[in-house]
Scaffold this motif. Structure first.
Motif, PDB file in Angstrom:
ATOM      1  N   VAL A 280       2.509 -28.463  33.133  1.00  0.00           N
ATOM      2  CA  VAL A 280       2.896 -27.863  34.410  1.00  0.00           C
ATOM      3  C   VAL A 280       2.789 -26.346  34.320  1.00  0.00           C
ATOM      4  O   VAL A 280       2.160 -25.699  35.144  1.00  0.00           O
ATOM      5  N   PHE A 281       3.416 -25.751  33.315  1.00  0.00           N
ATOM      6  CA  PHE A 281       3.284 -24.322  33.069  1.00  0.00           C
ATOM      7  C   PHE A 281       2.093 -24.099  32.152  1.00  0.00           C
ATOM      8  O   PHE A 281       1.996 -24.691  31.080  1.00  0.00           O
ATOM      9  N   SER A 282       1.211 -23.195  32.550  1.00  0.00           N
ATOM     10  CA  SER A 282      -0.004 -22.974  31.769  1.00  0.00           C
ATOM     11  C   SER A 282       0.288 -22.441  30.373  1.00  0.00           C
ATOM     12  O   SER A 282      -0.474 -22.693  29.434  1.00  0.00           O
ATOM     13  N   TYR A 283       1.385 -21.699  30.211  1.00  0.00           N
ATOM     14  CA  TYR A 283       1.637 -21.102  28.897  1.00  0.00           C
ATOM     15  C   TYR A 283       1.872 -22.160  27.822  1.00  0.00           C
ATOM     16  O   TYR A 283       1.683 -21.893  26.623  1.00  0.00           O
ATOM     17  N   THR A 284       2.286 -23.372  28.211  1.00  0.00           N
ATOM     18  CA  THR A 284       2.523 -24.410  27.205  1.00  0.00           C
ATOM     19  C   THR A 284       1.218 -24.879  26.572  1.00  0.00           C
ATOM     20  O   THR A 284       1.240 -25.487  25.497  1.00  0.00           O
ATOM     21  N   ARG A 285       0.081 -24.613  27.206  1.00  0.00           N
ATOM     22  CA  ARG A 285      -1.215 -24.953  26.598  1.00  0.00           C
ATOM     23  C   ARG A 285      -1.437 -24.153  25.313  1.00  0.00           C
ATOM     24  O   ARG A 285      -2.098 -24.623  24.377  1.00  0.00           O
ATOM     25  N   TYR A 286      -0.873 -22.944  25.274  1.00  0.00           N
ATOM     26  CA  TYR A 286      -1.065 -22.086  24.102  1.00  0.00           C
ATOM     27  C   TYR A 286      -0.364 -22.654  22.866  1.00  0.00           C
ATOM     28  O   TYR A 286      -0.660 -22.233  21.746  1.00  0.00           O
ATOM     29  N   PHE A 287       0.568 -23.582  23.061  1.00  0.00           N
ATOM     30  CA  PHE A 287       1.269 -24.172  21.923  1.00  0.00           C
ATOM     31  C   PHE A 287       0.315 -24.903  20.983  1.00  0.00           C
ATOM     32  O   PHE A 287       0.664 -25.196  19.844  1.00  0.00           O
ATOM     33  N   HIS A 288      -0.906 -25.197  21.481  1.00  0.00           N
ATOM     34  CA  HIS A 288      -1.894 -25.906  20.659  1.00  0.00           C
ATOM     35  C   HIS A 288      -2.722 -24.953  19.800  1.00  0.00           C
ATOM     36  O   HIS A 288      -3.514 -25.409  18.972  1.00  0.00           O
ATOM     37  N   LEU A 289      -2.568 -23.644  19.983  1.00  0.00           N
ATOM     38  CA  LEU A 289      -3.384 -22.674  19.234  1.00  0.00           C
ATOM     39  C   LEU A 289      -3.254 -22.799  17.715  1.00  0.00           C
ATOM     40  O   LEU A 289      -4.242 -22.585  16.994  1.00  0.00           O
ATOM     41  N   PRO A 290      -2.064 -23.100  17.166  1.00  0.00           N
ATOM     42  CA  PRO A 290      -1.992 -23.238  15.706  1.00  0.00           C
ATOM     43  C   PRO A 290      -2.994 -24.223  15.120  1.00  0.00           C
ATOM     44  O   PRO A 290      -3.416 -24.071  13.967  1.00  0.00           O
ATOM     45  N   SER A 291      -3.420 -25.220  15.892  1.00  0.00           N
ATOM     46  CA  SER A 291      -4.416 -26.174  15.391  1.00  0.00           C
ATOM     47  C   SER A 291      -5.769 -25.519  15.200  1.00  0.00           C
ATOM     48  O   SER A 291      -6.623 -26.051  14.474  1.00  0.00           O
ATOM     49  N   LEU A 292      -5.997 -24.369  15.841  1.00  0.00           N
ATOM     50  CA  LEU A 292      -7.236 -23.626  15.629  1.00  0.00           C
ATOM     51  C   LEU A 292      -7.072 -22.567  14.549  1.00  0.00           C
ATOM     52  O   LEU A 292      -8.048 -22.193  13.886  1.00  0.00           O
ATOM     53  N   PHE A 293      -5.865 -22.070  14.359  1.00  0.00           N
ATOM     54  CA  PHE A 293      -5.636 -21.096  13.287  1.00  0.00           C
ATOM     55  C   PHE A 293      -5.620 -21.751  11.916  1.00  0.00           C
ATOM     56  O   PHE A 293      -5.961 -21.122  10.915  1.00  0.00           O
ATOM     57  N   ALA A 294      -5.222 -23.000  11.850  1.00  0.00           N
ATOM     58  CA  ALA A 294      -5.169 -23.699  10.565  1.00  0.00           C
ATOM     59  C   ALA A 294      -6.575 -23.981  10.049  1.00  0.00           C
ATOM     60  O   ALA A 294      -7.492 -24.262  10.831  1.00  0.00           O
ATOM     61  N   ASP A 295      -6.743 -23.897   8.720  1.00  0.00           N
ATOM     62  CA  ASP A 295      -8.045 -24.243   8.138  1.00  0.00           C
ATOM     63  C   ASP A 295      -8.395 -25.688   8.436  1.00  0.00           C
ATOM     64  O   ASP A 295      -9.554 -26.028   8.653  1.00  0.00           O
TER      65      ASP A 295
END
Length: 587
Positions: A280-295
């Motif tokens: 619902v809130f777009s900012y919660t999509r950013y919670f998935h970013l750690p999956s891209l930072f991880a090797d």
């Protein structure tokens, strides 16, 4: 401190060892301290609960009591009678009834005063709580004049001891019993009934006809005010549930297919009832970013959330990544509401702990791959979760390549960015790399997602884009990656420490300014500007932006209640028109 005698205890009042005037003094102490604590809950949704708000409340109550003491002392010799004490208590009860019925409207009427943000709550506190506290200030000098004790010193000392004991009872009773059990209006009714009952006790056993009518009249006013409900403006939608928790005002509100959790009047979490897995809130999509930072995203196996709310993030991590998630939430009512209204179910993968986040980290032996800090509000941030010592503790609880993800509400630049810059400097003092992602663009107040990694290798924006294309993490983050920032210039922002963390001062420039929350298909502007921060045509603080949603959006703004807007709000629209628009009063 005086040694309280048996005649200065609550039990003594009940068995008649304390005179009627002294009983009135005791009740005035209960009511004054109870109203002072309740004041914090009443003004918090509008002005926040920072140290400045509480300092204002304490100062106003002390000033009003002092004025009442002074005036009452002058009049006590000639006018102090039990009948006059009863009138003072009834007058206070009438004002409490006004607070119950129209407190929200009175609160909103003070928003437009052009005051610096630190003292913005002063007119509201004076208007709402100055008059009843002033009246209660008369009670002690009148009680001293009518006391049975011989000698001015003994009489005044005894009366003020009784009043102080009443204040202690009011403080503990309101804090530990009334607020956790009742709503604000119900607590106001309790104090009003207590005042009326004490007035009737003072008039017993031979009240005049006018006195009886006065007591009955005030009683009817109190009950009518409570029964009719508040006359204030509530958030749009159907109130599914509301309560006053030990920590905050909590409401669950349905509007269409969206269910929203409000904490202290601010939108905190939301769920699409027709599609609970949708953001619902777009900012919660950013919670998935750690999956891209991880090797390797599969390495994020153990996750800790500090702050639960509606449990949007924890539910997604459990369902999409098969991770084991611990959630630490300090407010037990929030946990219960999440289970009852936001489809949260505890399991072996989702474990919920009712605790303070820092205390939990200090006591646990668990090691996590990711720690998510989601306990910050726009106007209230637990400073113990912001300091270098806390970041060092979080670092100790992370795996070798672990990371911290922090959901910060601030502006990315300008005067309102002080908290963000200080938090960036603090995280960067512990972690080798810190990245940030403003979620709404421009220099407005918004959710800024921060990622701090133990890995010393810098992850570039290009690397994130390559991983986003290559990895299947269940969501496309190409747009979110475009907000990538690193190596911030923090300027003179301090590194926050346990012995020096001026969080309230850092949050102060945000008071009264817009808080912009992007939604899927729409943008919500969560507050109107103040102090000249809201400009014509959507311009603010040099951040640019425009209201280009056409006539439909203009009409939406015109339909808003003018008193709720101090300046024209900034309206940002990525799609040109709004699916929904809510403008809430600033906090």
């Amino acid at each position: 401190m005086a040694d309280p005698s048996p005649t200065s205890t609550p039990a003594a009042i009940l068995d008649g060892r304390v005179s009627k005037p002294e009983a009135a003094v005791f009740v005035s102490g209960v009511a004054s301290m109870g109203l002072e604590i309740l004041a914090g809950r009443i003004v918090a949704p509008q002005f926040g609960s920072s140290i400045y708000t509480w300092g204002t409340i304490i100062g106003v109550f002390l000033a009003a009591l002092s004025a009442g003491y002074h005036r009452g002392g002058k009049l006590a010799t000639e006018e102090a009678t039990e009948r006059r004490l009863a009138r003072l208590l009834l007058g206070t009860a009438v004002w409490v009834a006004l607070l119950v019925f129209a407190g929200d409207l009175l609160l909103r009427s003070t928003v437009a005063f052009p005051l610096p943000s630190r003292v913005a709550s002063l007119p509201a506190v004076v208007l709402l709580f100055g008059p009843p506290t002033y009246l209660l200030g008369f009670i002690s000098p009148y009680g001293a004049e009518l006391s049975r004790k011989e000698g001015l010193g003994r009489a005044s000392g005894h009366v003020y001891a009784v009043g102080t004991i009443g204040s202690i009872v009011g403080a503990f009773g309101t804090t530990y019993f009334l607020i956790p059990s009742l709503g604000v209006d119900a607590i106001g009714l309790v104090f009003g009934l207590l005042l009326v009952a004490t007035a009737a006790f003072l008039l017993f056993p031979s009240p005049s006809r006018d006195s009886i009518l006065a007591v009955v009249g005030v009683l009817v006013v109190l009950v009518a005010a409570f029964s009719s409900g508040a006359a204030g403006v509530a958030p749009e939608g159907q109130v599914v549930y509301q309560t006053q928790t030990p920590y905050q005002q909590l409401e669950v509100i349905d509007s269409g297919d969206t269910r929203t959790l409000y904490l202290d009047g601010q939108r905190h979490s939301a769920m699409d009832l027709s599609n609970p897995d949708q953001h619902v809130f777009s900012y919660t999509r950013y919670f998935h970013l750690p999956s891209l930072f991880a090797d390797d995203p599969d390495d994020i196996d153990r996750v800790l959330f500090i702050g639960g709310g509606g449990f949007t993030g924890p539910k997604r991590f459990v369902e999409e990544y098969d991770a084991t998630v611990d959630v630490v939430e300090i407010d037990p009512e929030v946990i219960d509401v999440a289970k009852r209204y936001f489809d949260v179910e505890e399991s072996e993968q989702l474990r919920i702990h009712n605790d303070d986040g820092r205390r939990y980290l200090r006591n646990t032996n668990e090691t996590y791959d990711l720690i998510v800090l989601d306990a910050y509000k726009k106007d209230k941030v637990p400073f113990q979760l912001t300091t270098k010592e806390f970041m060092e503790l979080s670092n100790d609880r992370l795996s070798e390549d672990g990371m911290v993800f922090a959901n910060v509400i601030s502006a990315p630049s300008g005067p309102a960015s002080r908290f963000y810059r200080a938090e960036y400097a603090t995280m960067n003092a512990v972690y080798p790399n810190v990245y940030s992602f403003p979620t709404a663009g421009g220099g407005v107040i918004q959710n800024i997602e921060m990622v701090a990694t133990k890995n010393s290798t810098v992850v570039t924006e290009e690397t994130l884009r390559e991983r986003n294309e290559r990895r299947d993490i269940g969501i496309d983050l190409s747009s979110e990656i475009g907000d990538y920032r690193t190596e911030e210039d923090v300027g003179d922002a301090p590194v926050l420490r346990d012995d020096y963390a001026p969080v309230d001062s850092l949050l102060d420039p945000m008071v009264g300014q817009r808080y912009v929350i992007d939604e899927a298909g729409s943008v919500e502007n969560a507050s109107a500007g103040s102090d000249g921060t809201g400009g014509e045509d959507g311009e603010t603080d040099g951040a640019g932006g425009s209201n280009d949603g056409g006539d439909e959006n203009d009409a939406a703004v015109e339909r808003l209640d003018p008193p709720l807007l101090r300046n024209p709000p900034l309206l940002r629209a990525r799609s040109g028109t709004f699916d929904s628009l809510t403008v809430e009063p600033s906090t």
